[in-house]
Design an enzyme around this catalytic site. Structure first.
Site, PDB file in Angstrom:
ATOM      1  N   GLY A   9       6.055   0.462 -11.560  1.00 33.71           N
ATOM      2  CA  GLY A   9       6.316  -0.511 -10.507  1.00 33.71           C
ATOM      3  C   GLY A   9       5.523  -1.784 -10.731  1.00 33.71           C
ATOM      4  N   LEU A  13       0.976  -4.085  -5.604  1.00 36.84           N
ATOM      5  CA  LEU A  13      -0.189  -3.264  -5.959  1.00 36.84           C
ATOM      6  C   LEU A  13      -0.182  -2.859  -7.426  1.00 36.84           C
ATOM      7  CD1 LEU A  13      -1.278  -0.885  -3.089  1.00 36.84           C
ATOM      8  CD2 LEU A  13      -1.953  -3.209  -3.583  1.00 36.84           C
ATOM      9  N   ALA A 131      -2.061  -7.676  -1.410  1.00 38.24           N
ATOM     10  CA  ALA A 131      -1.491  -8.553  -2.438  1.00 38.24           C
ATOM     11  C   ALA A 131      -0.034  -8.811  -2.091  1.00 38.24           C
ATOM     12  CB  ALA A 131      -1.587  -7.876  -3.800  1.00 38.24           C
ATOM     13  N   ARG A 133       3.796 -10.834  -3.745  1.00 41.15           N
ATOM     14  CA  ARG A 133       4.452 -11.463  -4.891  1.00 41.15           C
ATOM     15  C   ARG A 133       4.829 -12.891  -4.539  1.00 41.15           C
ATOM     16  NH1 ARG A 133       8.925  -7.191  -6.750  1.00 41.15           N
ATOM     17  NH2 ARG A 133       8.817  -6.404  -4.636  1.00 41.15           N
ATOM     18  N   LYS A 184      -5.047   5.885   8.825  1.00 41.06           N
ATOM     19  CA  LYS A 184      -4.314   4.638   8.539  1.00 41.06           C
ATOM     20  C   LYS A 184      -2.902   4.729   9.113  1.00 41.06           C
ATOM     21  CE  LYS A 184      -3.662   0.904   5.450  1.00 41.06           C
ATOM     22  NZ  LYS A 184      -2.686   0.869   4.382  1.00 41.06           N
ATOM     23  N   ASN A 188      -1.257   2.174  11.752  1.00 40.97           N
ATOM     24  CA  ASN A 188       0.014   1.503  11.461  1.00 40.97           C
ATOM     25  C   ASN A 188       1.057   1.792  12.549  1.00 40.97           C
ATOM     26  OD1 ASN A 188      -0.073   1.764   7.804  1.00 40.97           O
ATOM     27  ND2 ASN A 188      -0.986   0.300   9.174  1.00 40.97           N
ATOM     28  N   ASN A 202      -0.374  -9.693  14.881  1.00 38.63           N
ATOM     29  CA  ASN A 202      -1.140  -8.546  15.392  1.00 38.63           C
ATOM     30  C   ASN A 202      -1.861  -8.910  16.687  1.00 38.63           C
ATOM     31  OD1 ASN A 202      -0.229  -7.279  13.132  1.00 38.63           O
ATOM     32  ND2 ASN A 202      -2.215  -7.182  12.078  1.00 38.63           N
ATOM     33  N   SER A 252       2.389  -5.604   7.978  1.00 33.82           N
ATOM     34  CA  SER A 252       3.236  -5.438   6.783  1.00 33.82           C
ATOM     35  C   SER A 252       4.686  -5.139   7.192  1.00 33.82           C
ATOM     36  CB  SER A 252       2.685  -4.321   5.900  1.00 33.82           C
ATOM     37  OG  SER A 252       2.537  -3.136   6.636  1.00 33.82           O
ATOM     38  N   GLU A 264       9.035   1.044   5.514  1.00 31.91           N
ATOM     39  CA  GLU A 264       8.634   2.417   5.193  1.00 31.91           C
ATOM     40  C   GLU A 264       8.580   3.258   6.478  1.00 31.91           C
ATOM     41  OE1 GLU A 264       5.992   2.303   1.226  1.00 31.91           O
ATOM     42  OE2 GLU A 264       5.109   1.129   2.828  1.00 31.91           O
TER      43      GLU A 264
END
Ligand code: NAD
Ligand code: KPL
Length: 305
Positions: A9, A13, A131, A133, A184, A188, A202, A252, A264
């Site tokens: 990938g 990340l 991070a 893109r 986590k 989330n 947020n 995210s 996700e």
């Protein structure tokens, strides 16, 4: 000489890890989706990491899943919903004693991957690094953080953690990775879906204090029921702290939806609701939140799995 790291990938990340490992002289190979992507990657000349405003190209060799070189160490850096299929294609290439490092957020994909490759050791990771893109084969290092790694079935730390130290990847081995992943996941679930539904940063959730508190109470009940009391401790306080500390940020999930990208959800809120059902635990607000989010995603033409 270190053993080769295969990185599956070339996203945010994956690039962040591959470039830092390569910079430290660790042998790295990048696995891309198919021959067409491989040609595009070769034309780009490598992966670019943008750090402190400075872009640097790393000429990391690329290949597809169909290459025949054996894999000893595999960093799985795709989204949770792609992990099982991606690893299945690589299973025949895994050498005896191969190790997989699973960077996926949420829960559910780690067990599904491990079940597919019983011959390999699967190590889960939970990361607060950030991070994104800003172009093909180009990633911006946006938020310094920490990565916890662990293997719920085997407490001994792997030797290759020294590669991470050499690469300057801040990390810690933990014998309690499930607690980290559940904590986590709970954060989330209490924050991300509400930012999408209320269309806010947020910090905007400070106006929805009661809704957040109700979700935290149900998440706490679930964590305690499924044997994760440490992940449940002072959850609401921690959620409020994160909301305040990241008030100016978009979550995210908010960013995925805003960019018309698949979320996700199935490995976050979906996983929580499935585990609750398995424990015959009635968590009406989390179930209602999942239903609202699913309907919202469908209204935008996005999948909910
Ligand atoms: P991403 O979408 O930027 O990158 C995933 C990459 O995997 C894409 O380039 C995709 O094309 C590639 N991919 C998918 N299937 C593949 C296959 N079969 N073969 C080859 N390549 C394949 O995702 P990301 O942001 O790097 O996130 C990866 C995981 O890390 C997610 O679970 C995410 O939640 C988690 N995470 C991300 C961040 C972050 O800052 N980006 C922070 C913490 C956790
Ligand atoms: O991890 C996060 C995300 O946006 O995915 C935080 C900032 C903790 C919000 O849940």
């Amino acid at each position: 000489m270190s053993m080769t790291w295969h990185v599956l990938g070339a996203g945010s990340l994956g690039t962040l890890w591959a470039t830092r490992l390569a910079r430290a002289g660790v042998p790295v190979r990048l696995i891309v989706r198919d021959e067409q992507r491989l040609q595009a990657y070769r034309a780009a000349g490598g992966l670019t990491l943008v750090e402190h405003g400075e872009a640097k190209l790393y000429e990391i060799p690329g290949e597809t899943s169909d290459s025949d070189e054996p894999i000893n160490r595999l960093l799985v850096a795709c989204k949770a919903y792609d992990a099982v299929q991606a690893v299945a294609r690589l299973a025949p290439r895994l050498a005896p004693g191969a190790e997989l490092i699973l960077l996926q957020n949420g829960l559910g994909s780690q067990d599904a991957v491990a079940a597919q490759v019983p011959q390999a050791r699967c190590i889960s990771a939970s990361s607060t690094e950030g991070a994104f893109r800003d172009g093909d084969w180009r990633v911006v290092f946006a938020g310094h953080g920490y990565t916890w790694l662990g293997d719920a079935g085997h407490p001994v730390a792997p030797i290759w953690l020294e590669d991470l130290t050499a690469a300057g990847i801040p990390h810690e081995w933990t014998t309690d990775i499930l607690t980290r992943l559940w904590r986590k996941l709970a954060l989330n679930c209490a924050i991300n879906p509400l930012t999408v539904l209320h269309d806010c940063r947020n910090g905007g959730l400070q106006q929805h204090h009661c809704e957040v508190a109700t979700l935290c109470a149900e998440l706490t009940e679930l964590l305690e029921r499924c044997g994760q009391p440490a992940a449940a401790e002072h959850l609401q306080q921690e959620v409020e702290r994160v909301i305040q500390a990241t008030a100016a940020n978009y979550s995210s999930m908010y960013q995925d939806v805003a960019n018309q990208r698949r979320t996700e959800i199935s490995y976050l809120l979906g996983h929580v609701c499935r585990v609750a059902a398995r424990h015959q635990l009635n968590l009406p607000h989390l179930n209602q939140l999942e239903a609202r989010l699913t309907a919202h995603l469908h209204s935008l033409g996005l999948p909910s799995d």
